[in-house]
Design an enzyme around this catalytic site. Structure first.
Site, short mmCIF file in Angstrom:
data_model
loop_
_atom_site.label_atom_id
_atom_site.label_comp_id
_atom_site.label_asym_id
_atom_site.label_seq_id
_atom_site.Cartn_x
_atom_site.Cartn_y
_atom_site.Cartn_z
N LYS A 158 -70.78 9.36 -21.04
CA LYS A 158 -71.01 10.26 -22.18
C LYS A 158 -71.93 11.40 -21.74
O LYS A 158 -72.96 11.17 -21.10
CB LYS A 158 -71.67 9.46 -23.31
N CYS A 173 -66.38 21.08 -24.97
CA CYS A 173 -66.70 20.62 -26.32
C CYS A 173 -66.61 21.76 -27.32
O CYS A 173 -67.32 22.76 -27.18
CB CYS A 173 -68.09 19.99 -26.33
N LYS A 231 -64.17 20.08 -16.59
CA LYS A 231 -63.36 19.67 -17.74
C LYS A 231 -63.04 20.90 -18.58
O LYS A 231 -63.93 21.60 -19.06
CB LYS A 231 -64.09 18.63 -18.58
#
Lengths: 423, 433
Positions: free
Chosen positions: A45, A134, A172
């Site tokens: 995480k 995100c 990512k």
């Protein structure tokens, strides 16, 4: 026995199934349990300056009785102290040296990157994943997708990270862009060892129509969240394949987005992923799903006589063509098997209302519909709506025409067969 | 209508097919394939748009769902409970072809219609008054469906019923594990809520009110008189205590109380659905030994297989190819002496005696058509049934019929379909478009 081991950008794991950076990888205790179940790797995480989360945090789409076919969250990165996280990373690596532990990171300044990378590597990280994806909360603070949407910023921060990291670095990527390719190339230019995609898609999961408030509700308000789960898989597959087929893009890919089982994972592998990350399905059903994923992948490889996962990576990428290169003379028509047809007439109404009006009621009392093959355009809709597996098949027709694409037609004047269903 | 007593024997029974919770209904509704020109709808005598109402349950549009049902079948609530769905809609669900459990259409229909009636949603308004009036004889499903449709079309309607309550067999005859009288009566009230359906209970037309008198009071007449009293077979000893007609006994159980606490073993004579209902009702009331005695084979009985299978699971036994020749006992029946029959229902000469201290006679009911035909010129009967054309018209102008009186004894849903069909024909007869 086929070799299931994976190597994605130099990060090795006993199998290609990694837990994505998300609630299932929040703590060492969870990740160790996941490894016991069989997961090959875990992306921790995201670490950064610990945040405070809201409640509630998740929303979902339930479609015709299936719960959670789409999912979204407004949770942020880790809310636990960094010291605790690093101590647990160390512990996990001590107990599970063969498993991959990739640490997801998201900080702002070059100094912060330097420090958090050093601590991650000290703790035993096998790789780093830079969270440039995100789409909620963190991007308002100039991180996450705010980075991922700007190729220049992506490239700059990636190069900082590469300056300090001695372990492989995955960037990512966010899907909240018009074309994924420049973003993958930016990571490549910045020196990344690989990319992982997709992160979640900016979304509003729904509206509580009784309260007239967007979900998930935080008191009387909500915000856009990140969409994921089975429903996003086609978007993820497209982006993965888009990078995999681009000649300029050379990096390994860790595929993410709506993977629920081994079949989905194989699709990502066939389109160029050397590891596959899973989150939502684990949130909905637990770590235990991996047992079937491993068995299913193994059986698949045996059946296809492929001796390793590595040999499967990208096998379907060459089939991703441009529309203009598709053969317009390839012709299929629907065939209905009268033996297995149950007479629901779903194909008929679908064809009449949603396609080309070429399926008609039975003339006798059999209720097996009749396909007017002269009019059938071979669109697949009837096969899609048919509730009986294998009852409707799309059968190739030999129409005597040699293959000709639109580009062949326009460029070389090749002959196209007469159009069907265009009256 | 007279209120039902709260103490009724039927309340001892629980529903065989219980109500769905909202969640159960959703799970089942989502399974429906939403077929086009669906076989279930074709199988329904009232042609309810089943796929349509199920989809509305699935989306949470319960009010619309029940509306779809009532549009085709105003007695959709009782039909949800009484219909032999196994041989109608559910029996034709395409899932049967796939070897997948068929959709539980009756239970879904109950879910929607219960909700609608409990919430008192209203769907229908009476049409603009036409000044025409229709007399309906019998207050069962056929007349109720007919009267409701007539009111929608603006005609005045008067129902004449010999019982104290409307509902016909729904109130008086349906097995209580399917439908109880209070639900039937509640449904009747709901149907009547369209307004201005004049109800005359305790009136037997032909006796309390003459046929001609009826005819002159109305512009058209609908006969939904159903069937008459239980047949008896004049078997020696049939007048012993403990031998009763099944329909009569069921009526007392549903609207009042019966006492079978002293009964040790019971027999039911007959092979139809009333006989099987009787068997299951006696078992349900705690009688350990209940035997069905039928003159034909198991394969020859007219009662539904799914009902008899359940009866057997509940402990029923049967004596096939046997007919009572004498009921024996002092004062009260104690045993039944039966003749064994061969495959052609002829006596073999063998006899068998069955212990029974309670006997239900379920060997059919009187058909009322012959008497009515005799009283009214133009009206014809055949085998006791009133002869109607495909619109429900009798041979006498302005006279129509439907339900058991003309179809010979079918289901509630057939009566509803025929009542509604007749209403349309009456409307046309009265000059409506």
């Amino acid at each position: 026995m086929p070799d299931l081991t994976a190597n994605c950008a130099g990060i090795e794991s006993p199998n290609p199934f990694w837990l994505a950076s998300a609630p299932p990888t929040n703590s060492g205790e969870q990740i160790m349990r996941a490894f016991d179940h069989g997961w090959g790797g875990a992306v921790w995480k995201t670490l950064g300056t610990p945040i405070q989360n809201v409640s509630s945090r998740f929303g979902a789409i339930h479609h015709q009785g299936s719960r959670g076919v789409g999912f979204n969250n407004i949770e942020l990165i880790t809310d636990r102290p960094l010291d605790v996280n690093f101590r647990e990373i160390e512990e996990v690596k001590k107990h599970y040296p063969e498993h991959a532990v990739i640490v997801s990171l998201m900080v702002e300044t070059k100094e912060e990157w330097k420090e958090i990378i050093a601590r991650s590597i000290d703790a035993g990280a096998d790789g780093l994943e830079l969270n440039f994806g995100c789409p909620h909360g963190m991007c308002e603070r100039g991180m996450g997708s705010a980075v991922g949407q700007e190729p220049a910023v992506n490239e700059r921060i990636t190069s900082w990270v590469k300056e300090y990291s001695t372990v492989p670095v995955l960037v990512k990527l966010t899907p909240n862009v018009a074309d994924i390719v420049p973003h993958g190339l930016a990571a490549q230019k910045g020196g990344a060892d690989g990319v992982s995609l997709i992160n979640t898609i900016k979304s509003i999961i729904g509206v509580d129509i009784d309260r007239m408030v967007i979900e998930p509700r935080v008191g009387g308000l909500s915000t856009n969240g990140g969409y994921c789960g089975a429903a996003v898989r086609p978007i993820a597959l497209h982006m993965v394949a888009g990078l995999a087929r681009d000649p300029a893009f050379q990096l390994p890919i860790s595929g993410i987005g709506g993977v629920t089982n081994w079949r989905d994972a194989v699709e990502f592998i066939l389109l160029g992923s050397s590891s596959v990350q899973v989150c939502t399905e684990v949130m909905l059903r637990g770590y235990r799903i991996v047992e079937d994923m491993i068995e299913g992948l193994e059986s698949y490889l045996r059946e296809k006589k492929v001796d390793s996962v590595a040999a499967l990576v990208g096998a379907a990428v060459p089939t991703f063509s441009e529309w203009g290169d598709l053969d317009l003379n390839h012709e299929t028509v629907a065939k209905i098997d009268p033996e297995t047809c149950i007479g629901c007439y779903k194909c008929m109404v679908a064809c009449h209302d949603g396609a080309h009006q070429c399926i008609f009621p039975a003339r006798d009392d059999s209720r097996v519909p009749i396909v007017d093959e002269a009019e059938c355009v071979g669109c697949n809709l009837c096969e899609i709506v048919c509730p009986v597996e294998g009852c409707i098949t799309m059968v190739e027709v030999d129409n005597g025409f040699t293959p000709a694409s639109w580009n062949d037609h326009v460029g070389d004047g090749k002959t196209l067969r007469p159009k069907k269903g265009a009256h | 209508m007279k209120e039902l007593p709260r103490q009724r024997t039927e309340t001892l029974f629980t529903d065989r097919k219980g109500a769905y919770t909202r969640q159960q209904a959703l799970v089942e509704a989502h399974r429906c394939l939403f077929c086009e020109d669906a076989p279930c709808t074709r199988a329904c005598p009232t042609h309810i748009d089943i796929a349509g109402f199920i989809r509305k349950i699935a989306t949470g549009n319960l009010r619309g769902s029940a509306g779809t049902i009532f549009e085709s079948n105003i007695l959709g609530r009782s039909c949800a409970r009484t219909c032999p769905v196994e041989v109608l809609c559910v029996g034709d669900c395409v899932y049967n072809e796939l070897g997948v459990p068929p959709i539980q259409i009756g239970k879904l229909q109950r879910h929607a219609t219960d909700a609608a009636i409990e919430a008192e949603w209203s769907y229908f308004e009476a049409g603009a008054p036409t000044g025409r009036s229709v007399g309906l004889v019998g207050g069962g499903p056929a007349s109720l469906a007919c009267a409701h449709e007539l009111r929608r079309l603006g005609h005045a309607a008067t129902i004449y019923e010999r019982h104290e309550r409307l509902g016909g067999l729904n109130t008086h005859g349906v097995a209580p594990y399917k439908l109880k009288a209070d639900i039937a009566v509640e449904e009747v009230d709901w149907v009547l809520s369209i307004g201005e359906i004049d109800v005359r209970t305790g009136v037997e037309v032909g006796k309390d009110l003459g046929w001609e008198e009826l005819e002159s009071a109305h512009d058209a007449v609908f006969l939904g008189v159903g069937l008459g009293a239980d047949h008896r077979l004049s078997t020696p000893g049939e007048d012993l205590e403990g031998i009763v007609g099944a329909v009569d006994w069921i009526e007392r159980m549903k609207t009042g109380q019966v006492d079978v606490s002293e009964v040790r073993s019971a027999a039911v004579i007959g092979g139809g659905n009333t006989a099987i209902d009787g068997v299951r009702e006696l078992l349900g009331l705690g009688i350990e030994r209940v035997t069905l005695i039928y003159r034909g084979d198991d394969s020859g009985r007219s009662g539904y297989d799914h009902e008899w299978d359940r009866a057997k699971r509940e402990g029923a036994s049967a004596l096939w190819r046997a007919v009572p020749v004498e009921y024996e006992g002092t004062g009260r029946v104690e045993r039944i002496r039966c003749a064994r029959l061969d495959g052609d229902k002829r006596p073999t000469g063998e006899e068998i005696t069955v212990d029974a201290d309670f006997v239900l006679l379920a060997v059919g009911q009187a058909k009322l058509g012959d008497a009515i035909a005799a009283a009214l010129s133009g009206v014809e009967s055949e085998g006791g049934r009133l002869v109607v054309d495909e619109s429900g018209a009798l041979g006498r102008p302005g006279w129509f019929a439907g339900g058991d009186a003309s179809n010979g004894a079918k289901e509630v849903v057939n009566a509803v379909a025929e009542g509604k069909r007749a209403a349309r024909a009456i409307h046309e007869h009265l000059g409506g478009a």
